[in-house]
Scaffold this motif. Sequence first.
Motif, mmCIF file in Angstrom:
data_model
loop_
_atom_site.group_PDB
_atom_site.id
_atom_site.type_symbol
_atom_site.label_atom_id
_atom_site.label_comp_id
_atom_site.label_asym_id
_atom_site.label_seq_id
_atom_site.Cartn_x
_atom_site.Cartn_y
_atom_site.Cartn_z
ATOM 1 N N ASP A 247 0.824 -1.209 0.000
ATOM 2 C CA ASP A 247 0.000 0.000 0.000
ATOM 3 C C ASP A 247 0.855 1.255 0.000
ATOM 4 O O ASP A 247 0.557 2.241 -0.698
ATOM 5 C CB ASP A 247 -0.925 0.001 1.222
ATOM 6 C CG ASP A 247 -1.995 -1.082 1.143
ATOM 7 O OD1 ASP A 247 -2.381 -1.447 0.014
ATOM 8 O OD2 ASP A 247 -2.427 -1.567 2.201
ATOM 9 N N VAL A 248 1.935 1.240 0.779
ATOM 10 C CA VAL A 248 2.827 2.394 0.821
ATOM 11 C C VAL A 248 3.539 2.565 -0.517
ATOM 12 O O VAL A 248 3.624 3.675 -1.061
ATOM 13 C CB VAL A 248 3.845 2.241 1.964
ATOM 14 C CG1 VAL A 248 4.953 3.294 1.849
ATOM 15 C CG2 VAL A 248 3.151 2.367 3.312
ATOM 16 N N ALA A 249 4.054 1.463 -1.069
ATOM 17 C CA ALA A 249 4.792 1.546 -2.335
ATOM 18 C C ALA A 249 3.904 2.037 -3.471
ATOM 19 O O ALA A 249 4.361 2.751 -4.369
ATOM 20 C CB ALA A 249 5.378 0.179 -2.687
ATOM 21 N N GLU A 250 2.624 1.664 -3.430
ATOM 22 C CA GLU A 250 1.707 2.065 -4.495
ATOM 23 C C GLU A 250 1.452 3.562 -4.493
ATOM 24 O O GLU A 250 1.287 4.179 -5.552
ATOM 25 C CB GLU A 250 0.379 1.318 -4.335
ATOM 26 C CG GLU A 250 -0.650 1.643 -5.408
ATOM 27 C CD GLU A 250 -1.943 0.883 -5.226
ATOM 28 O OE1 GLU A 250 -2.836 1.022 -6.085
ATOM 29 O OE2 GLU A 250 -2.068 0.140 -4.220
ATOM 30 N N THR A 251 1.419 4.172 -3.319
ATOM 31 C CA THR A 251 1.014 5.575 -3.226
ATOM 32 C C THR A 251 2.151 6.541 -2.936
ATOM 33 O O THR A 251 2.036 7.729 -3.225
ATOM 34 C CB THR A 251 -0.067 5.732 -2.135
ATOM 35 O OG1 THR A 251 -0.647 7.025 -2.229
ATOM 36 C CG2 THR A 251 0.520 5.543 -0.746
ATOM 37 N N ALA A 252 3.262 6.085 -2.368
ATOM 38 C CA ALA A 252 4.360 6.986 -1.993
ATOM 39 C C ALA A 252 5.141 7.421 -3.228
ATOM 40 O O ALA A 252 5.156 6.728 -4.251
ATOM 41 C CB ALA A 252 5.294 6.286 -1.007
ATOM 42 N N PRO A 253 5.809 8.584 -3.169
ATOM 43 C CA PRO A 253 6.719 8.961 -4.255
ATOM 44 C C PRO A 253 7.804 7.905 -4.434
ATOM 45 O O PRO A 253 8.187 7.225 -3.475
ATOM 46 C CB PRO A 253 7.310 10.286 -3.769
ATOM 47 C CG PRO A 253 6.352 10.812 -2.762
ATOM 48 C CD PRO A 253 5.747 9.607 -2.105
#
Length: 528
Positions: A247-253
């Motif tokens: 989830d973090v990798a999908e949305t983070a820069p």
Amino acid sequence: MLSAGFPWLTTLIVLPLVGAAIVWALPTSARAWSRHIALGVSLVVLVLAALVALSFDTAAAGTHQFAELHDWIPAIGTSYAVGLDGVGLLLVLLSVVLTPLVLLAAWKEHGGGGPEAEDRSRHYVALILVLEAFMVAIFAARDVFFFYVLFEAMLVPVYFLIGSFGGLQRRYAAVKFLIYSLAGGLVMLVAVIALYLNGPGGPQGFLTENLVGIDLPVTTERLMFAAFFFAFAIKAPMWPVHTWLPDVAETAPAGTSTLLVGVLDKVGTFGMLTLCLPLFPDASRWAAPVIIVLALISILYGALLAIGQKDLMRLIAYTSVSHFGFIVLGIFAFTSVSVQGSSFYMFNHGLSTGALFLIAGFLVARRGSQQIADFGGLQKVVPVLAGVFLVAGLSALSLPGLSTFVSEFLVLIGTYSRNGPAAIVAVTGVVLAALYVLLTYQRIFTGPVQDELTTMPDLSGRETWVVAPLIALMLVLGFYPAPAIDLVREPATITLEQVGIEDVPNAVTEAQVSLGARTASTEEGSTT
């Protein structure tokens, strides 16, 4: 050679913090210079870290060098204690190499669009510098309480990097990351306090060297080990506490994901290696069979889910779940070769996954989409971009000639010496890695070119400077890994001694012993 009396590690920690303070203090008229200042500070830190590495005594890589020790809160036994062994040095180098590349990669992401955009850029680069300071500090920390404080403090800049600069689901991803990490940290805090109460106490009661070898009741040791391991497994991340990462990798820069997965997640495996094993040796041996099973599940589960991903960033995140399985497997296989492989793997994974995230970021910025189906045929349009993606992908699948192959080979051969069935199962992960890398390359870069992609620009000069150092390191360490192996060999031997397990000889250890004997003989002859 650097002067032994100067606080070099403190300088490496303080410089990025000073740089961040300067960037935040810039007046409105000068905020366009924030990226230049941050990049300049990160390059100075890189140069100083390189000088530290050149002055590091490889023959004594198992000891903490450039050590500093000062009382912090003597009443509760905490100290400001830093020092680097070979493994810590490798991870500090990884941190200071990736930081300027991330800043350069994001050069046009937040700035160049007026005062508001320049203000966002200022906050972004300042948070990156704060994060760099914490990364250097935690890999050098020699006090358990100091380590814990850094373990929790790192959450603050990462939370804002995700929540303020990410995509549509950035707040959800940031909160999920924070909840998972805080849960692990709070459990770990209970064990940190219990460790002090069962230790020697005194003004330096949290120093790791004062806590290694203390006699703990069996149940107490196992509970404390479980608490530390739980926190580190979340950070690593391992199955089944990994779900925050995709989830973090999908949305983070892309730059945030590069530092988070490439460096910060190594805090988990670094903690297992440098805290769990030496502080709780009996519990480590007791828990090893279960942890090896969890590591194997992570290897296979991460690889299988990566194959089925439609989102490019989520795919790279799941490959990391698989790779961390290899690292944990090597640590708990308890052979010097497997531990060396895991230590080197942490560095190599940062190179390959960092490159993948940064290159994927370039692709997404051009296309405006992370969906793999929205690409196709790009090899004809952007051949350089396709080439560097392929090299980074081949590194992720551990192709011979690239640095990741060396570390994965050491993990597998070292594990096979102790636990043949586990190594055989882990090899399946290598096959699956070939599938998820090559299938992804095929979907993005081969086949017919979509009409809207025919004018996509290839790598710019700035972007080439971002990717080139990582590709160069993969190739150099793939053909000549000796400098890195020399840094992790002695720490691996010391770790096994602390755990109380006799090493299992194999062809690699015999070759290392033979090489060491020849080197000693040569040096003795030269002296004579």
